[in-house]
Design an enzyme around this catalytic site. Structure first.
Site, PDB file in Angstrom:
ATOM      1  N   ARG A 165       0.832  -1.224   0.000  1.00 42.18           N
ATOM      2  CA  ARG A 165       0.000   0.000   0.000  1.00 42.18           C
ATOM      3  C   ARG A 165       0.864   1.271   0.000  1.00 42.18           C
ATOM      4  O   ARG A 165       0.504   2.275   0.589  1.00 42.18           O
ATOM      5  CB  ARG A 165      -0.949   0.026   1.198  1.00 42.18           C
ATOM      6  CG  ARG A 165      -1.943  -1.108   1.230  1.00 42.18           C
ATOM      7  CD  ARG A 165      -2.898  -1.038   0.033  1.00 42.18           C
ATOM      8  NE  ARG A 165      -4.050  -1.879   0.223  1.00 42.18           N
ATOM      9  CZ  ARG A 165      -4.124  -3.174  -0.107  1.00 42.18           C
ATOM     10  NH1 ARG A 165      -3.086  -3.779  -0.676  1.00 42.18           N
ATOM     11  NH2 ARG A 165      -5.203  -3.870   0.110  1.00 42.18           N
ATOM     12  N   SER A 239     -10.674  -1.062   3.357  1.00 40.85           N
ATOM     13  CA  SER A 239      -9.930  -1.232   4.607  1.00 40.85           C
ATOM     14  C   SER A 239      -9.527   0.141   5.132  1.00 40.85           C
ATOM     15  O   SER A 239      -8.891   0.917   4.413  1.00 40.85           O
ATOM     16  CB  SER A 239      -8.656  -2.036   4.366  1.00 40.85           C
ATOM     17  OG  SER A 239      -8.956  -3.288   3.803  1.00 40.85           O
ATOM     18  N   GLU A 335      -4.970   3.282   6.400  1.00 42.09           N
ATOM     19  CA  GLU A 335      -4.659   3.043   4.995  1.00 42.09           C
ATOM     20  C   GLU A 335      -5.230   4.189   4.164  1.00 42.09           C
ATOM     21  O   GLU A 335      -4.681   4.557   3.132  1.00 42.09           O
ATOM     22  CB  GLU A 335      -5.279   1.710   4.558  1.00 42.09           C
ATOM     23  CG  GLU A 335      -4.591   1.089   3.383  1.00 42.09           C
ATOM     24  CD  GLU A 335      -5.539   0.673   2.295  1.00 42.09           C
ATOM     25  OE1 GLU A 335      -5.361   1.159   1.155  1.00 42.09           O
ATOM     26  OE2 GLU A 335      -6.434  -0.139   2.559  1.00 42.09           O
TER      27      GLU A 335
HETATM   28  N1  EPU Z   1     -10.329 -11.189  10.090  1.00 43.08           N
HETATM   29  C1  EPU Z   1     -11.065 -11.333  11.246  1.00 43.08           C
HETATM   30  N2  EPU Z   1     -12.173 -10.550  11.404  1.00 43.08           N
HETATM   31  C2  EPU Z   1     -12.580  -9.659  10.462  1.00 43.08           C
HETATM   32  C3  EPU Z   1     -11.825  -9.507   9.294  1.00 43.08           C
HETATM   33  C4  EPU Z   1     -10.695 -10.290   9.122  1.00 43.08           C
HETATM   34  O1  EPU Z   1     -10.738 -12.131  12.110  1.00 43.08           O
HETATM   35  O2  EPU Z   1     -13.594  -8.998  10.709  1.00 43.08           O
HETATM   36  C5  EPU Z   1      -9.103 -12.017   9.899  1.00 43.08           C
HETATM   37  C6  EPU Z   1      -9.342 -13.457   9.476  1.00 43.08           C
HETATM   38  O3  EPU Z   1      -8.360 -14.226  10.115  1.00 43.08           O
HETATM   39  C7  EPU Z   1      -9.060 -13.449   7.994  1.00 43.08           C
HETATM   40  C8  EPU Z   1      -7.955 -12.410   7.889  1.00 43.08           C
HETATM   41  O4  EPU Z   1      -8.299 -11.460   8.896  1.00 43.08           O
HETATM   42  O5  EPU Z   1      -8.628 -14.693   7.551  1.00 43.08           O
HETATM   43  C9  EPU Z   1      -7.842 -11.744   6.549  1.00 43.08           C
HETATM   44  O6  EPU Z   1      -9.097 -11.139   6.217  1.00 43.08           O
HETATM   45  P1  EPU Z   1      -9.442 -10.774   4.687  1.00 43.08           P
HETATM   46  O7  EPU Z   1      -9.165 -11.934   3.846  1.00 43.08           O
HETATM   47  O8  EPU Z   1     -10.806 -10.201   4.672  1.00 43.08           O
HETATM   48  O9  EPU Z   1      -8.362  -9.711   4.294  1.00 43.08           O
HETATM   49  P2  EPU Z   1      -7.763  -8.427   5.038  1.00 43.08           P
HETATM   50  O10 EPU Z   1      -6.351  -8.729   5.406  1.00 43.08           O
HETATM   51  O11 EPU Z   1      -8.667  -7.999   6.140  1.00 43.08           O
HETATM   52  C10 EPU Z   1      -6.760  -7.404   2.875  1.00 43.08           C
HETATM   53  C11 EPU Z   1      -6.807  -6.093   2.145  1.00 43.08           C
HETATM   54  C12 EPU Z   1      -8.113  -5.938   1.374  1.00 43.08           C
HETATM   55  C13 EPU Z   1      -8.234  -7.093   0.389  1.00 43.08           C
HETATM   56  C14 EPU Z   1      -8.171  -8.418   1.186  1.00 43.08           C
HETATM   57  C15 EPU Z   1      -8.203  -9.637   0.295  1.00 43.08           C
HETATM   58  C16 EPU Z   1      -5.438  -4.580   3.493  1.00 43.08           C
HETATM   59  C17 EPU Z   1      -5.413  -3.406   4.403  1.00 43.08           C
HETATM   60  N3  EPU Z   1      -6.650  -4.997   3.102  1.00 43.08           N
HETATM   61  O12 EPU Z   1      -7.781  -7.363   3.865  1.00 43.08           O
HETATM   62  O13 EPU Z   1      -8.054  -4.733   0.641  1.00 43.08           O
HETATM   63  O14 EPU Z   1      -9.434  -7.020  -0.350  1.00 43.08           O
HETATM   64  O15 EPU Z   1      -6.941  -8.468   1.952  1.00 43.08           O
HETATM   65  O16 EPU Z   1      -6.973  -9.823  -0.323  1.00 43.08           O
HETATM   66  O17 EPU Z   1      -4.389  -5.112   3.142  1.00 43.08           O
HETATM   67  C18 EPU Z   1      -8.564  -2.422   0.800  1.00 43.08           C
HETATM   68  O18 EPU Z   1      -7.357  -2.218   0.782  1.00 43.08           O
HETATM   69  O19 EPU Z   1      -9.401  -1.481   0.870  1.00 43.08           O
HETATM   70  C19 EPU Z   1      -9.050  -3.792   0.788  1.00 43.08           C
HETATM   71  C20 EPU Z   1     -10.338  -4.084   0.895  1.00 43.08           C
END
Ligand code: EPU
Length: 339
Positions: A165, A239, A335
């Site tokens: 990012r 995010s 972010e």
């Molecule tokens: N999780 C929770 N609770 C929640 C959300 C997430 O426990 O409410 C934990 C779970 O363990 C899950 C892990 O977090 O397995 C990862 O969650 P998710 O796959 O939803 O991905 P993220 O890390 O929360 C990132 C990006 C997203 C992108 C997704 C999918 C960042 C800041 N965000 O989210 O990007 O869509 O991965 O690859 O890196 C954005 O940047 O606006 C965005 C949506």
């Protein structure tokens, strides 16, 4: 020919749907218009805020300067051979429309980045990423106009200094360049399909579908629609925080009190922890405070249910940050760009 407007409502230009006004506002559709703008007294006498889709910013009040909407459009082929095609897209082109153009033509590489809000020009700014792919993997060059001299500069992928990012446009060159177009390299055969992210493979399995550019794009769209609020319906900016990276020793200590803490190891003794998990553990998931809140399906996304102010969101974000810090000794970094 540019037309500078005054006291413009910015609600249609930010996906958080915050009601704030711009002292001056201008839409720029060509490089020539941008150069015309640079010589205009309103430009010279005011601070500037460049917006694309407005999907990664939080307005905390009226903007007492000039808002420049990047509306440079178009997708053209720069070159192609049997294996790859180079596409140059105008910075104001919506990102998802570009991905759909690639999917329809069976050009590979962008399918995991389906349904990300925002524009082509914003994609390199913050190196958008999802489901195992980052836009830096596709970007060949970025063309940008020097906001002081109007000169065009072509940045190579390396010169963009991409990180998680992050890019040079957010750091050392912040405000110094107006991105006019991005050239991306897509595959025409031997596509490198990426189903490493568990939910993609699960979705394909459920649908008895084999991996292809189209089926992966469809799977990503369906996963995003289940987890993330549609910004045209509920105000949000994706995010709100970045996923933090902590020392391995810190992670091991946290694991003693929270054995189920998720973590992704990298090679430099660092561990990336999902911010969504940390926020959920602090009890924020699904909470509503006045007109704003934390999304019930993804704790990393803050939402404006209507009439929420930028200050309301900022206060909520600070409270979340404080509680995560208190419980886990981790300082979450936003972010989104806070204006
Ligand atoms: N999780 C929770 N609770 C929640 C959300 C997430 O426990 O409410 C934990 C779970 O363990 C899950 C892990 O977090 O397995 C990862 O969650 P998710 O796959 O939803 O991905 P993220 O890390 O929360 C990132 C990006 C997203 C992108 C997704 C999918 C960042 C800041 N965000 O989210 O990007 O869509 O991965 O690859 O890196 C954005 O940047 O606006 C965005 C949506």
């Amino acid at each position: 020919m540019i037309r500078i407007q005054e006291h413009v409502d910015l609600l249609p230009y930010n996906t958080f749907k915050i009601a704030a006004k711009a002292r001056y506002f201008v839409s720029v559709t060509t490089v020539d218009e941008l150069r015309e703008l640079i010589n205009h007294p309103v430009y010279k006498q005011n601070t500037h805020l460049i917006v694309g889709g407005g999907s990664n910013m939080l307005l905390t009040g009226d903007y007492n300067g000039l808002v420049i909407k990047n509306d440079l459009r178009g997708i053209e082929t720069v070159s192609e051979n049997d294996a790859t095609i180079l596409l140059k897209a105008g910075a104001g082109e919506p990102w998802h429309a570009f991905v759909m153009f690639c999917v329809t033509n069976n050009y590979g590489g962008a399918e995991n980045l389906s349904l990300i809000p925002g524009t082509i020009g914003a994609a390199p700014m913050q190196n958008i990423g999802a489901y195992g792919v980052e836009v830096k993997d596709l970007i060949q060059t970025v063309e940008a106009i020097d906001t002081t001299t109007g000169e065009l500069r072509v940045f190579t992928n390396e010169e963009c200094a991409f990180g998680y990012r992050e890019s040079v446009f957010k750091r050392a060159l912040k405000g110094k360049y107006f991105i006019s177009s991005v050239t991306l390299s897509l595959t025409k055969k031997d596509h490198k399909l990426n189903t490493s992210y568990g939910a993609i493979q699960q979705t394909l399995d459920q649908q008895h579908a084999t991996a292809s550019i189209k089926t992966i794009s469809d799977a990503v769209i369906s996963i995003r629609q289940q987890k993330l609020p549609d910004p045209t319906v509920i105000g949000n900016a994706g995010s709100f925080f970045k996923n933090p990276t902590i020392d391995q020793s810190h992670y091991e200590t946290l694991k003693k009190t929270h054995p189920e803490i998720p973590g992704y190891f990298s090679d430099n003794q660092k561990v990336k922890v999902p911010a969504g998990w940390l926020i959920e553990q602090c009890g924020w998931k699904g909470k509503t405070i006045g007109n704003v809140g934390v999304h019930p399906h993804q704790a990393l996304v803050l939402v404006n249910y209507g009439n929420g102010s930028g200050e309301n969101i900022q206060t909520l974000a600070q409270d979340i940050r404080d509680s995560v810090n208190k419980k886990f000794a981790i300082d979450l970094q936003p972010e989104v760009n806070i204006i």
